[in-house]
Scaffold this active site. Structure first.
Site, PDB file in Angstrom:
ATOM      1  N   HIS A  17       0.722  -1.193  -0.108  1.00 60.29           N
ATOM      2  CA  HIS A  17       0.064  -0.038  -0.076  1.00 60.29           C
ATOM      3  C   HIS A  17       0.936   1.210   0.033  1.00 60.29           C
ATOM      4  O   HIS A  17       2.153   1.286  -0.028  1.00 60.29           O
ATOM      5  CB  HIS A  17      -0.899   0.020   1.064  1.00 60.29           C
ATOM      6  CG  HIS A  17      -0.408  -0.176   2.685  1.00 60.29           C
ATOM      7  ND1 HIS A  17       0.283   1.128   3.059  1.00 60.29           N
ATOM      8  CD2 HIS A  17      -0.500  -1.026   3.386  1.00 60.29           C
ATOM      9  CE1 HIS A  17       0.640   0.684   4.117  1.00 60.29           C
ATOM     10  NE2 HIS A  17       0.230  -0.693   4.484  1.00 60.29           N
ATOM     11  N   HIS A  20       3.778   1.578   2.192  1.00 60.89           N
ATOM     12  CA  HIS A  20       5.067   1.105   2.082  1.00 60.89           C
ATOM     13  C   HIS A  20       5.775   1.612   1.034  1.00 60.89           C
ATOM     14  O   HIS A  20       7.036   1.933   1.257  1.00 60.89           O
ATOM     15  CB  HIS A  20       4.783  -0.551   1.501  1.00 60.89           C
ATOM     16  CG  HIS A  20       4.084  -1.156   2.401  1.00 60.89           C
ATOM     17  ND1 HIS A  20       2.784  -1.923   2.106  1.00 60.89           N
ATOM     18  CD2 HIS A  20       4.183  -1.662   3.664  1.00 60.89           C
ATOM     19  CE1 HIS A  20       2.319  -2.771   2.992  1.00 60.89           C
ATOM     20  NE2 HIS A  20       3.115  -2.455   4.151  1.00 60.89           N
ATOM     21  N   CYS A 125       1.031 -11.078  19.527  1.00 67.78           N
ATOM     22  CA  CYS A 125       0.464 -10.367  18.332  1.00 67.78           C
ATOM     23  C   CYS A 125       0.852 -10.867  17.149  1.00 67.78           C
ATOM     24  O   CYS A 125       2.041 -10.622  16.843  1.00 67.78           O
ATOM     25  CB  CYS A 125       0.175  -8.911  18.738  1.00 67.78           C
ATOM     26  SG  CYS A 125      -0.764  -8.085  17.007  1.00 67.78           S
ATOM     27  N   CYS A 128       1.687  -7.769  14.653  1.00 65.30           N
ATOM     28  CA  CYS A 128       3.030  -7.200  15.018  1.00 65.30           C
ATOM     29  C   CYS A 128       4.361  -8.348  14.970  1.00 65.30           C
ATOM     30  O   CYS A 128       5.435  -7.649  14.937  1.00 65.30           O
ATOM     31  CB  CYS A 128       3.124  -6.638  16.466  1.00 65.30           C
ATOM     32  SG  CYS A 128       1.892  -5.197  16.786  1.00 65.30           S
ATOM     33  N   CYS A 142      -4.591  -5.197  20.651  1.00 65.84           N
ATOM     34  CA  CYS A 142      -3.312  -4.689  20.248  1.00 65.84           C
ATOM     35  C   CYS A 142      -3.873  -3.294  19.523  1.00 65.84           C
ATOM     36  O   CYS A 142      -4.846  -3.599  18.631  1.00 65.84           O
ATOM     37  CB  CYS A 142      -2.699  -5.331  18.995  1.00 65.84           C
ATOM     38  SG  CYS A 142      -1.456  -4.429  18.067  1.00 65.84           S
ATOM     39  N   HIS A 145      -3.320  -3.297  15.612  1.00 63.12           N
ATOM     40  CA  HIS A 145      -4.279  -4.243  14.445  1.00 63.12           C
ATOM     41  C   HIS A 145      -5.486  -4.517  15.136  1.00 63.12           C
ATOM     42  O   HIS A 145      -6.328  -5.173  14.503  1.00 63.12           O
ATOM     43  CB  HIS A 145      -3.428  -5.639  14.741  1.00 63.12           C
ATOM     44  CG  HIS A 145      -1.892  -5.339  14.037  1.00 63.12           C
ATOM     45  ND1 HIS A 145      -0.777  -5.316  14.559  1.00 63.12           N
ATOM     46  CD2 HIS A 145      -1.588  -5.314  12.471  1.00 63.12           C
ATOM     47  CE1 HIS A 145       0.281  -5.119  13.618  1.00 63.12           C
ATOM     48  NE2 HIS A 145      -0.417  -5.123  12.549  1.00 63.12           N
ATOM     49  N   LYS A 289      -4.133   5.154  11.195  1.00 65.28           N
ATOM     50  CA  LYS A 289      -2.837   4.468  10.212  1.00 65.28           C
ATOM     51  C   LYS A 289      -3.296   3.691   9.251  1.00 65.28           C
ATOM     52  O   LYS A 289      -4.316   2.884   9.253  1.00 65.28           O
ATOM     53  CB  LYS A 289      -2.059   3.625  11.406  1.00 65.28           C
ATOM     54  CG  LYS A 289      -0.582   3.115  10.493  1.00 65.28           C
ATOM     55  CD  LYS A 289       0.003   2.147  11.365  1.00 65.28           C
ATOM     56  CE  LYS A 289       0.998   1.434  10.616  1.00 65.28           C
ATOM     57  NZ  LYS A 289       1.800   0.352  10.923  1.00 65.28           N
ATOM     58  N   LYS A 292      -3.381  -2.705   6.210  1.00 68.88           N
ATOM     59  CA  LYS A 292      -4.421  -3.588   5.607  1.00 68.88           C
ATOM     60  C   LYS A 292      -5.394  -4.334   6.517  1.00 68.88           C
ATOM     61  O   LYS A 292      -6.403  -4.490   6.201  1.00 68.88           O
ATOM     62  CB  LYS A 292      -3.455  -4.989   5.191  1.00 68.88           C
ATOM     63  CG  LYS A 292      -4.022  -6.218   5.071  1.00 68.88           C
ATOM     64  CD  LYS A 292      -4.520  -6.460   3.685  1.00 68.88           C
ATOM     65  CE  LYS A 292      -5.342  -7.777   3.404  1.00 68.88           C
ATOM     66  NZ  LYS A 292      -5.528  -8.799   4.228  1.00 68.88           N
TER      67      LYS A 292
HETATM   68  N1  MSP Z   1       8.503  -6.775   8.050  1.00 73.50           N
HETATM   69  C1  MSP Z   1       8.626  -5.758   9.136  1.00 73.50           C
HETATM   70  C2  MSP Z   1       9.913  -5.013   9.074  1.00 73.50           C
HETATM   71  C3  MSP Z   1      10.890  -5.487   9.311  1.00 73.50           C
HETATM   72  S1  MSP Z   1      12.377  -4.645   8.602  1.00 73.50           S
HETATM   73  C4  MSP Z   1      13.575  -5.668   9.231  1.00 73.50           C
HETATM   74  C5  MSP Z   1       7.430  -4.699   8.810  1.00 73.50           C
HETATM   75  N2  MSP Z   1       6.918  -4.765   7.900  1.00 73.50           N
HETATM   76  S2  MSP Z   1       5.599  -3.811   7.214  1.00 73.50           S
HETATM   77  O1  MSP Z   1       5.392  -4.157   5.763  1.00 73.50           O
HETATM   78  O2  MSP Z   1       4.727  -4.127   8.426  1.00 73.50           O
HETATM   79  O3  MSP Z   1       6.022  -2.448   7.402  1.00 73.50           O
HETATM   80  C6  MSP Z   1       7.173  -1.930   7.278  1.00 73.50           C
HETATM   81  C7  MSP Z   1       7.351  -0.435   7.124  1.00 73.50           C
HETATM   82  O4  MSP Z   1       6.121   0.036   6.105  1.00 73.50           O
HETATM   83  C8  MSP Z   1       7.123   0.622   8.157  1.00 73.50           C
HETATM   84  O5  MSP Z   1       8.077   0.668   9.169  1.00 73.50           O
HETATM   85  C9  MSP Z   1       7.077   1.703   7.531  1.00 73.50           C
HETATM   86  O6  MSP Z   1       8.127   2.061   7.285  1.00 73.50           O
HETATM   87  C10 MSP Z   1       6.153   1.385   6.304  1.00 73.50           C
HETATM   88  N3  MSP Z   1       4.854   1.618   6.569  1.00 73.50           N
HETATM   89  C11 MSP Z   1       3.780   0.518   6.769  1.00 73.50           C
HETATM   90  N4  MSP Z   1       2.568   1.464   6.946  1.00 73.50           N
HETATM   91  C12 MSP Z   1       2.574   2.713   6.871  1.00 73.50           C
HETATM   92  C13 MSP Z   1       1.919   3.970   7.013  1.00 73.50           C
HETATM   93  N5  MSP Z   1       0.516   3.518   7.129  1.00 73.50           N
HETATM   94  N6  MSP Z   1       2.584   4.991   6.883  1.00 73.50           N
HETATM   95  C14 MSP Z   1       3.748   5.184   6.662  1.00 73.50           C
HETATM   96  N7  MSP Z   1       4.641   4.018   6.575  1.00 73.50           N
HETATM   97  C15 MSP Z   1       4.167   2.747   6.625  1.00 73.50           C
HETATM   98  O7  MSP Z   1       7.180  -4.179   9.910  1.00 73.50           O
END
Ligand code: MSP
Length: 465
Positions: A17, A20, A125, A128, A142, A145, A289, A292
């Site tokens: 999304h 990311h 969780c 997380c 949580c 989530h 936030k 998904k």
């Molecule tokens: N897989 C772990 C990270 C492991 S790193 C060794 C993880 N993945 S995640 O896909 O859930 O999220 C990764 C990153 O995506 C977050 O830290 C952030 O940088 C970015 N984001 C996820 N959702 C976000 C928003 N809603 N807004 C901004 N950034 C976001 O955690």
């Protein structure tokens, strides 16, 4: 100088999304900026593919985890084309080369007696992928989530994190490991002051993971596996000279893992430490936030299809400071595209170049305002992307204003040919300077401007919506 820049590796339980894409856009701006400056950049991104969360997503999709992982990981990898990311490598934690490095790393800690076995009960969780405490919960759930964690009781392998408490505290306090922005550094330090407890680094009940080398019935905790991607990538991609990382970009939900657990693992293995961890804000939709699990995600691919990669890149970095949360809206994206890009940047380029063409001005690629360029570049280096863009757009507005004031078409009529030439030459140089400054942010646009300045074949750069 070398610059090793990373994004988090993304969970592949669902397609990417905009949240990311946001982190990777920021990392890409920095990577492009440092390359333009002549540094040797290693820009790494990738996917986090093991653990209970992914196993469950695969099961829900009625697929084998690896097949599921191959498909969803591709969607993240494809984002590089969609959003014009210049990553040097894309790591997948299911790559056997990574798996081997993780096993070797943990074996080393085990040999050094920094890992021991213990019975553990806690609230887990899956969203997380971590244990939570009662204090973390809101109404028993949580907060990120909105699901109740599961009570888990197993015999696990534990890493002696507590042993590194004072070392980690000193490293962060002294900025040997910089944690930015300052508010996040303070949060981390006050959490460290509450004491570090040893952490479980294996799972008995999760099959989808890397086996613990000395106890193959258990798999390595997905977070340890994931953090080690930063360590295994330089080996996998034969870039060992870039170690250690210069900058980790992370969201605040995962700053503890990066600022505390990750350096502790490296200290334990007697490896060099990362230099900086920058914690960015979240994208929210109506204050919540984007995620998904909450179901309020915006698909970056759809946005790019409609507005183009550069509009999306510009919008996400222009609308709020990188370290803070920001509410995203399609309306705002449209406004920024129409006002700042089409009517602002696009228009000024057209105006200047069409006059250069019409009056057949002999332009030169002379040096632009270096002091101004340096000032704006240092904002980019400080990850003040919004401020940097505001400064560039001030310059764009100033060019427009000067054109309105000077009215070059009158100079022509009044026979002031020299004044006209001089003025348009200056405008032309400013356009070239703007093209350079926006290069890391809007790579396509920058190229288009540069090629139009050469050919003077003028076509609109942005569309209005
Ligand atoms: N897989 C772990 C990270 C492991 S790193 C060794 C993880 N993945 S995640 O896909 O859930 O999220 C990764 C990153 O995506 C977050 O830290 C952030 O940088 C970015 N984001 C996820 N959702 C976000 C928003 N809603 N807004 C901004 N950034 C976001 O955690």
């Amino acid at each position: 100088m070398k610059k090793y820049i990373t994004t988090p590796i993304y969970y592949i339980n669902a397609k990417p999304h905009l949240g990311h894409a946001y982190t990777t856009i920021a990392a890409d701006v920095l990577a492009r900026y440092y390359r333009q400056k002549g540094d040797e950049v290693f820009f790494l991104t990738g996917t986090d593919e093991h653990g209970a969360k992914i196993a469950k997503a695969a099961k829900d999709a009625d697929q084998e985890p690896k097949i599921f992982a191959d498909q969803t990981s591709k969607l993240f990898e494809n984002l590089s084309d969609t959003l014009n990311f210049s990553n040097d490598a894309f790591i997948r934690t299911t790559d056997p080369r990574h798996e081997k490095t993780v096993q070797e790393f943990l074996q080393k800690l085990h040999d050094k007696e920094l890992i021991y076995e213990k019975e553990y009960t806690g609230l887990y969780c899956i969203g997380c992928e971590k244990f939570l405490t009662e204090k973390d919960l809101i109404d028993g759930k949580c907060p990120d989530h909105r699901t109740a964690p599961q009570q888990q009781s197993e015999k696990n392998w534990f890493f002696k994190l507590s042993q590194f408490e004072s070392q980690i505290k000193k490293l962060i306090e002294s900025d040997e490991i910089k944690v930015l922005p300052q508010t996040r550094k303070n949060e981390i330090l006050s959490k460290i002051d509450q004491g570090l407890e040893d952490i479980s680094i294996s799972r008995a009940g999760v099959e989808w993971g890397i086996p613990v080398p000395w106890d193959v019935k258990q798999t390595i905790y997905v977070w340890v596996d994931a953090l080690l991607n930063y360590y295994s990538a330089p080996k996998m991609f034969e870039k060992e000279n870039v170690w250690p990382p210069d900058l980790h970009l992370v969201g605040r939900d995962i700053m503890w893992f990066h600022a505390v657990i990750w350096p502790s693992l490296l200290l334990a293995a007697e490896e060099k430490l990362p230099k900086e961890i920058f914690v960015q804000g979240y994208f929210t939709v109506d204050g919540q936030k984007m995620s998904k699990t909450v179901g309020n995600v915006i698909d970056p691919v759809e946005l790019v299809d409609k507005f183009g990669a550069d509009s999306v890149r510009y919008y996400v970095l222009r609308d709020f400071p990188f370290g803070e949360d920001g509410d995203v809206s399609l309306e705002r994206l449209k406004e920024r595209n129409n006002n700042d890009l089409a009517a602002g940047l696009g228009n000024v380029v057209q105006r200047v170049l069409s006059m250069v063409k019409r009056y057949e001005v002999k332009v030169e690629n002379t040096l632009s305002d270096e002091a101004e360029t340096n000032r704006i570049n240092s904002l980019t280096e400080d990850l003040k992307f919004q401020e940097a863009l505001i400064e560039v757009w001030k310059k764009i507005a100033a060019i427009n204003k000067q054109i309105a004031e000077v009215e070059p078409w009158k100079l022509e009529k009044e026979g002031k040919r020299e004044d006209l030439d001089q003025f348009l030459k200056k405008c032309y140089e400013s356009v070239l300077q703007v093209a350079d400054l926006v290069g890391p942010y809007l790579p396509d646009t920058s190229e288009k401007i540069k090629s139009q300045t050469k050919s003077l074949k003028l076509v609109p750069i942005f569309e209005k919506f």
